[in-house]
Design a protein around this motif. Structure first.
Motif, PDB file in Angstrom:
ATOM      1  N   SER A 189     -70.812  -7.512  -3.024  1.00 54.67           N
ATOM      2  CA  SER A 189     -72.250  -8.208  -2.847  1.00 54.67           C
ATOM      3  C   SER A 189     -72.518  -9.154  -4.367  1.00 54.67           C
ATOM      4  CB  SER A 189     -72.972  -7.785  -2.179  1.00 54.67           C
ATOM      5  OG  SER A 189     -73.160  -7.395  -0.439  1.00 54.67           O
ATOM      6  N   ALA A 204     -80.308  -9.819   4.425  1.00 55.50           N
ATOM      7  CA  ALA A 204     -78.662 -11.125   4.605  1.00 55.50           C
ATOM      8  C   ALA A 204     -78.626 -12.010   5.515  1.00 55.50           C
ATOM      9  CB  ALA A 204     -77.868  -9.841   3.998  1.00 55.50           C
ATOM     10  N   LEU A 223     -73.287 -14.087   3.106  1.00 61.76           N
ATOM     11  CA  LEU A 223     -74.667 -13.352   3.484  1.00 61.76           C
ATOM     12  C   LEU A 223     -74.229 -12.479   4.804  1.00 61.76           C
ATOM     13  CD1 LEU A 223     -77.258 -16.127   2.532  1.00 61.76           C
ATOM     14  CD2 LEU A 223     -77.087 -13.318   1.169  1.00 61.76           C
ATOM     15  N   GLN A 231     -72.142  -9.549   4.354  1.00 66.35           N
ATOM     16  CA  GLN A 231     -72.611  -8.366   3.746  1.00 66.35           C
ATOM     17  C   GLN A 231     -73.727  -7.747   4.509  1.00 66.35           C
ATOM     18  OE1 GLN A 231     -74.843 -10.449   0.228  1.00 66.35           O
ATOM     19  NE2 GLN A 231     -73.471 -10.761  -0.715  1.00 66.35           N
TER      20      GLN A 231
END
Lengths: 167, 258
Positions: B136, B24, B54, B57
């Motif tokens: 996610s 990520a 991302l 995450q």
């Protein structure tokens, strides 16, 4: 100085009321209660614990929201709370209050539509223009000025507008 | 002056979590390189938005890896104080942006995988990983749609956009196999239902990828030779350059904060 001694139940209710007034720094017409970001307020050993959940994983407003909650509770004389971030259950636009949806529309942002299908690979959605109400609109980009918004344009009044994405 | 790299106790769960966190972070960083350079304003915002998803995450995964490891590492140390050989991301994700078509093909291959992966991980017996997965998968659904639309638009566009997109597919294809590979350290987690077996996701991935690529009048390569190494720290030369930029501030001013 008068110090009111509140029971845990009263303290919890008061802390919730104060925290619920904190607004989203990106969309200041919505409070974190409208958004469903405020999940829980608890009192543990006289100390308030506030649970919030992020809208998107990378939402930069979360740090600001946590700070605003701390400030609001301090200002209200409740004292500095512990802020806990909870991930589960994952935030969804279904939690946005009806009041919040109306406020969004009045602010010029089309509220999320419960029925739109996020999963459709090349899906078509119908979003009404928050300015003139026309359904004759088109998607410009699924990624707008913040993580939670898409950019649309109204073909009737020609105004571009933000749409709060379903999530 | 140099700053020492941290050491990491790579138990299976720490390693597993770090691998996904590195995926990520590295792809998010690559997308952020487009900021201010994308072919149009909407795309500039789209790529930055996805990069931010991302990064979010990655932060959650790094924080969890730190908690599981139980030493004094944290999300920042994992990101800023590990060298190339300590990074565990997929080779696909560190590949340079190239032109817009190449970035979109990389994004399309990965997002299609990530979407299936996170949806399956929502059933992980590890509650934190399941919670991260639930957030996610909502984001990856948008990433898949965005890149799929671009693959069709570019492939079925002009002669030039078709040529560039096909060439990106041909060049990046050999990096897709690593997404579905499993090593011994992950096998135990799969048996314990903490991890999903990525090989089980391959048929659906191939089906989606094939259908979009064919709608785009493009073709997938016949070759099934796949390059691996990222999961064990053997990277292409590109990652070092990426990290030198990503880490420059912490390496120059150790412990600097905003």
């Amino acid at each position: 100085m008068v110090t009111a001694v509140l029971s845990d139940t009263d303290l919890r209710r008061r802390a919730w009321e104060v925290a619920a007034q904190v607004v989203d720094p990106e969309i200041p017409v919505l409070t974190i209660a409208d958004l469903g970001v405020l999940r829980d307020v608890r009192v543990r050993d006289g100390r308030v614990e506030v649970a919030i959940t992020p809208t998107y994983s990378g939402c930069p407003a979360m740090n600001m929201i946590a700070l605003e909650i701390e400030l609001a509770l301090e200002r209200a004389g409740i004292g500095r709370p512990t802020i806990r971030t909870v991930l589960s259950p994952a935030w969804t636009t279904d939690w946005m209050s009806e009041d919040g949806r109306n406020k969004l529309r009045a602010y010029g942002i089309a509220p999320p539509q419960a029925s739109s299908s996020r999963r459709a690979l090349f899906g078509e959605q119908q979003v009404s223009c928050p300015q003139c109400g026309s359904g004759n609109t088109e998607l410009l980009s699924e990624f707008g000025s913040t993580s939670c918004k898409a950019l649309w344009r109204c073909k009737a009044c020609r105004e571009p507008f933000d749409y709060f994405k379903c999530h | 002056m140099t700053v020492a790299n941290i050491s990491v106790s790579e138990t299976p769960l720490v390693l597993y979590t770090l691998r996904r966190a590195d995926d990520a972070l590295i792809l998010g960083h690559r997308l952020s390189e487009w900021c201010g350079h994308a072919p149009m304003l909407e795309e500039d915002m789209a790529l930055a938005n996805m990069g931010l998803d991302l990064l979010g995450q990655a932060r959650e995964l790094y924080s969890y890896a730190a908690k599981v490891e139980g030493r004094d590492n944290d999300e920042d140390k994992f990101a800023y104080l590990r060298d190339v050989r300590q990074y565990r991301n997929l080779l696909l994700l560190e590949q340079p942006n190239g032109d817009f078509a190449r970035t979109m093909v990389r994004q399309f291959f990965y997002a299609t995988f990530a979407d299936l992966y996170w949806r399956a991980m929502m059933r992980s017996s590890d509650l934190t990983l399941a919670a991260i997965a639930a957030k996610s998968e909502k984001e990856s659904a948008y990433h898949v749609r965005h890149s799929s639309e671009w693959i069709v638009r570019l492939g079925d566009g002009t002669e030039e956009s078709h040529r560039r997109t096909q060439s990106a597919i041909d060049e990046l294809w050999a990096f897709t196999g690593e997404m579905f590979a499993v090593d011994d350290s992950e096998r135990g987690l799969i048996d314990a239902r903490i991890a999903v077996d990525p090989a089980a996701l391959h048929p659906q991935w191939l089906k989606t990828v094939s259908s979009v690529v064919s709608e785009a009048t493009l073709a997938l390569p016949k070759s099934d030779w796949m390059q691996q190494g990222g999961r064990s720290g053997r990277h292409s030369e590109h990652l070092g350059h990426l990290l030198s930029e990503l880490q420059s501030m912490q390496r120059t001013f150790p412990g600097a904060t905003w």
